[in-house]
Design a protein around this motif. Structure first.
Motif, short mmCIF file in Angstrom:
data_model
loop_
_atom_site.label_atom_id
_atom_site.label_comp_id
_atom_site.label_asym_id
_atom_site.label_seq_id
_atom_site.Cartn_x
_atom_site.Cartn_y
_atom_site.Cartn_z
N ILE A 1 -11.89 3.00 5.35
CA ILE A 1 -10.46 3.26 5.20
C ILE A 1 -10.08 2.66 3.86
O ILE A 1 -10.42 1.51 3.57
CB ILE A 1 -9.63 2.64 6.34
N ARG B 1 -11.67 -6.65 4.73
CA ARG B 1 -11.01 -6.01 3.60
C ARG B 1 -11.59 -6.51 2.29
O ARG B 1 -11.84 -7.69 2.12
CB ARG B 1 -9.52 -6.34 3.59
N ARG C 1 -6.99 2.11 0.87
CA ARG C 1 -5.57 2.15 0.52
C ARG C 1 -5.42 1.89 -0.96
O ARG C 1 -6.02 0.96 -1.51
CB ARG C 1 -4.79 1.09 1.28
N THR D 1 -2.97 5.76 2.26
CA THR D 1 -4.16 5.40 3.04
C THR D 1 -4.96 6.65 3.31
O THR D 1 -4.41 7.69 3.66
CB THR D 1 -3.76 4.74 4.37
N ARG D 2 -6.28 6.55 3.16
CA ARG D 2 -7.15 7.69 3.40
C ARG D 2 -8.48 7.19 3.99
O ARG D 2 -8.79 6.00 3.89
CB ARG D 2 -7.40 8.45 2.11
N ALA E 1 0.84 -1.20 0.00
CA ALA E 1 0.00 0.00 0.00
C ALA E 1 0.87 1.25 0.00
O ALA E 1 1.89 1.31 0.66
CB ALA E 1 -0.92 0.01 1.21
#
Length: 92
Positions: free
Chosen positions: A28, A72, A30, A21-22, A18
């Motif tokens: 969240i 994820r 990436r 990241t935001r 990654a």
């Protein structure tokens, strides 16, 4: 009476590939570049097509404390950007 044990949360597994990241609302996110050498492929929940591990894509999971490694999801960048305009699993 024995006390019940809380289920163990799996440990956080960082994404080695990654780059950025935001937080986007409740997620969240990436960005993952295509330069990683991975034989693994993923299934995009936006279009239900395969994402090769070496293709650039994004990984998203819930931002709240209830999110874990199992939450994820790997998305094509375009499918992630269009997720509000179309439902999951719809073909283009």
């Amino acid at each position: 009476m024995a006390r019940g044990r809380r289920p163990q949360r799996p440990p956080h597994v960082p994404l080695r590939s990654a780059t950025y990241t935001r937080v986007e609302g409740e997620w969240i996110v990436r960005s993952v570049p295509g330069s990683t050498a991975s034989d693994r492929s993923y299934r995009c929940p936006g279009c239900d097509h395969a994402i090769p591990g070496t293709a650039p894509h994004v990984v998203a999971w819930p931002a709240g404390e209830y999110g874990s490694v199992e939450d994820r999801r790997h998305w094509h960048a375009g499918c992630w950007a269009a997720r509000d305009r179309r439902g999951p699993g719809r073909r283009r």
